[in-house]
Design a protein around this motif. Structure first.
Motif, mmCIF file in Angstrom:
data_model
loop_
_atom_site.group_PDB
_atom_site.id
_atom_site.type_symbol
_atom_site.label_atom_id
_atom_site.label_comp_id
_atom_site.label_asym_id
_atom_site.label_seq_id
_atom_site.Cartn_x
_atom_site.Cartn_y
_atom_site.Cartn_z
ATOM 1 N N PHE A 18 63.520 56.325 53.270
ATOM 2 C CA PHE A 18 62.154 55.951 52.926
ATOM 3 C C PHE A 18 61.863 54.469 53.187
ATOM 4 C CE2 PHE A 18 63.201 59.606 50.081
ATOM 5 C CZ PHE A 18 62.555 60.541 50.870
ATOM 6 N N ARG A 19 62.840 53.630 52.993
ATOM 7 C CA ARG A 19 62.629 52.204 53.302
ATOM 8 C C ARG A 19 62.455 52.006 54.810
ATOM 9 N NH1 ARG A 19 63.024 49.950 48.581
ATOM 10 N NH2 ARG A 19 64.612 50.468 47.074
ATOM 11 N N GLY A 20 63.249 52.716 55.585
ATOM 12 C CA GLY A 20 63.101 52.649 57.036
ATOM 13 C C GLY A 20 61.761 53.192 57.480
ATOM 14 N N ALA A 21 61.335 54.296 56.874
ATOM 15 C CA ALA A 21 60.034 54.884 57.204
ATOM 16 C C ALA A 21 58.910 53.920 56.860
ATOM 17 C CB ALA A 21 59.843 56.198 56.447
ATOM 18 N N VAL A 42 53.202 55.384 55.961
ATOM 19 C CA VAL A 42 53.396 54.329 54.950
ATOM 20 C C VAL A 42 53.193 54.914 53.554
ATOM 21 C CG1 VAL A 42 52.491 52.149 54.042
ATOM 22 C CG2 VAL A 42 52.791 52.439 56.511
ATOM 23 N N GLY A 43 52.109 55.661 53.372
ATOM 24 C CA GLY A 43 51.836 56.246 52.060
ATOM 25 C C GLY A 43 52.899 57.234 51.625
ATOM 26 N N ASP A 44 53.349 58.083 52.546
ATOM 27 C CA ASP A 44 54.404 59.049 52.210
ATOM 28 C C ASP A 44 55.677 58.328 51.776
ATOM 29 O OD1 ASP A 44 52.629 61.067 52.902
ATOM 30 O OD2 ASP A 44 53.617 61.529 54.810
ATOM 31 N N ALA A 45 56.038 57.278 52.500
ATOM 32 C CA ALA A 45 57.240 56.507 52.141
ATOM 33 C C ALA A 45 57.071 55.868 50.760
ATOM 34 C CB ALA A 45 57.525 55.452 53.202
ATOM 35 N N LEU A 46 55.902 55.305 50.509
ATOM 36 C CA LEU A 46 55.659 54.665 49.213
ATOM 37 C C LEU A 46 55.710 55.680 48.065
ATOM 38 C CD1 LEU A 46 52.823 52.210 50.297
ATOM 39 C CD2 LEU A 46 55.106 51.566 49.456
ATOM 40 N N ILE A 47 55.187 56.881 48.295
ATOM 41 C CA ILE A 47 55.279 57.940 47.266
ATOM 42 C C ILE A 47 56.742 58.189 46.934
ATOM 43 C CG2 ILE A 47 55.118 60.467 46.969
ATOM 44 C CD1 ILE A 47 52.462 59.368 46.418
ATOM 45 N N GLN A 54 50.227 51.824 45.412
ATOM 46 C CA GLN A 54 50.201 51.374 46.807
ATOM 47 C C GLN A 54 50.050 52.566 47.748
ATOM 48 O OE1 GLN A 54 53.909 49.019 46.178
ATOM 49 N NE2 GLN A 54 52.936 47.647 47.662
ATOM 50 N N ALA A 55 50.749 53.652 47.445
ATOM 51 C CA ALA A 55 50.661 54.853 48.282
ATOM 52 C C ALA A 55 49.234 55.395 48.272
ATOM 53 C CB ALA A 55 51.632 55.916 47.779
ATOM 54 N N PHE A 56 48.640 55.468 47.081
ATOM 55 C CA PHE A 56 47.281 56.006 46.975
ATOM 56 C C PHE A 56 46.302 55.142 47.764
ATOM 57 C CE2 PHE A 56 48.537 57.701 42.507
ATOM 58 C CZ PHE A 56 49.399 58.612 43.094
ATOM 59 N N ALA A 57 46.504 53.836 47.738
ATOM 60 C CA ALA A 57 45.636 52.945 48.518
ATOM 61 C C ALA A 57 45.783 53.218 50.013
ATOM 62 C CB ALA A 57 45.961 51.483 48.191
ATOM 63 N N VAL A 75 45.366 62.788 49.786
ATOM 64 C CA VAL A 75 44.571 62.367 48.633
ATOM 65 C C VAL A 75 44.657 63.434 47.538
ATOM 66 C CG1 VAL A 75 42.217 61.904 47.811
ATOM 67 C CG2 VAL A 75 43.026 60.857 49.944
ATOM 68 N N ALA A 76 44.581 64.703 47.933
ATOM 69 C CA ALA A 76 44.694 65.790 46.957
ATOM 70 C C ALA A 76 46.042 65.728 46.238
ATOM 71 C CB ALA A 76 44.515 67.145 47.640
ATOM 72 N N TYR A 77 47.103 65.533 46.994
ATOM 73 C CA TYR A 77 48.444 65.453 46.403
ATOM 74 C C TYR A 77 48.532 64.272 45.439
ATOM 75 C CZ TYR A 77 53.516 64.829 46.135
ATOM 76 O OH TYR A 77 54.796 64.666 45.690
ATOM 77 N N ALA A 78 47.986 63.135 45.850
ATOM 78 C CA ALA A 78 48.016 61.944 44.994
ATOM 79 C C ALA A 78 47.268 62.208 43.688
ATOM 80 C CB ALA A 78 47.406 60.756 45.738
#
Length: 191
Positions: A18-21, A42-47, A54-57, A75-78
């Motif tokens: 995830f850090r690499g992603a 980026v959002g998937d990695a942050l999740i 940060q992911a939601f943003a 957005v639905a998942y978040a």
């Protein structure tokens, strides 16, 4: 190239790096700030790193840059993660619209809406989404799984077992086999 960096970011997600992603997604986003897909990586990695705000943003930016099935689904998942089930359903309805009637993406969105409805105890709404998914994409195994869950919620265990068996035979994914096992257990039977 931008596509290669993005592809490597997706591969890193699959590998649970995830850090690499995150680094690769940010690089892809820097190179193509008006493309939606880098924001998704980026959002998937942050999740996965537990950095939800940060992911939601990122998902909100992705939706602003390129409204699509992928962005609305994120957005639905978040929203679901934060307990906003009504907001999750609204976003997934936007994802359904964005699918544009293309069979598999449309069926997938209906299945996700069925899951949300079942989670809220809205069995008939879930059944309607399952019917819609199977009408546009007959035999869709993810819809069959939800059909089995709808049948079980209605107390129709024999129908649920038959449908779960059909799904697990077609594609023996652990989730389908586990569902079949659970339903058989509820019936007092074994595989």
């Amino acid at each position: 190239s931008d596509g290669t960096t993005l592809g490597l970011g997706n591969l890193a997600l699959i590998r649970h790096d995830f850090r690499g992603a995150l680094a690769l997604g940010r690089e892809a986003r820097r190179r193509a700030p008006f493309a939606g897909r880098p924001y998704g990586v980026v959002g998937d990695a942050l999740i996965e790193l537990g950095r939800y705000p940060q992911a939601f943003a990122e998902f909100d930016r992705m939706t602003a840059v390129k409204p699509s099935l992928a962005s609305y689904a994120r957005v639905a998942y978040a929203r679901e993660l934060t307990g906003d089930r009504r907001g999750a359903t609204a976003a997934m309805n936007l994802a359904l619209d964005a699918a544009g009637g293309v069979p598999e993406p449309t069926a997938w969105a209906h299945v996700e809406l069925a899951k949300l409805a079942l989670g809220d105890g809205l069995v008939e709404a879930a059944a309607q989404h399952v019917r819609a998914a199977l009408a546009i994409f007959p035999g869709y195994v993810l819809a069959l799984e939800q059909q089995a869950r709808v049948d079980a919620a209605r107390g129709r265990l024999a129908a649920a077992v038959a449908t779960a068996r059909r799904a697990s035979t077609a594609v023996p994914l652990p989730q389908f086999v586990a569902l079949l096992g659970d339903l058989l257990d509820r019936q007092g039977r074994t595989v």
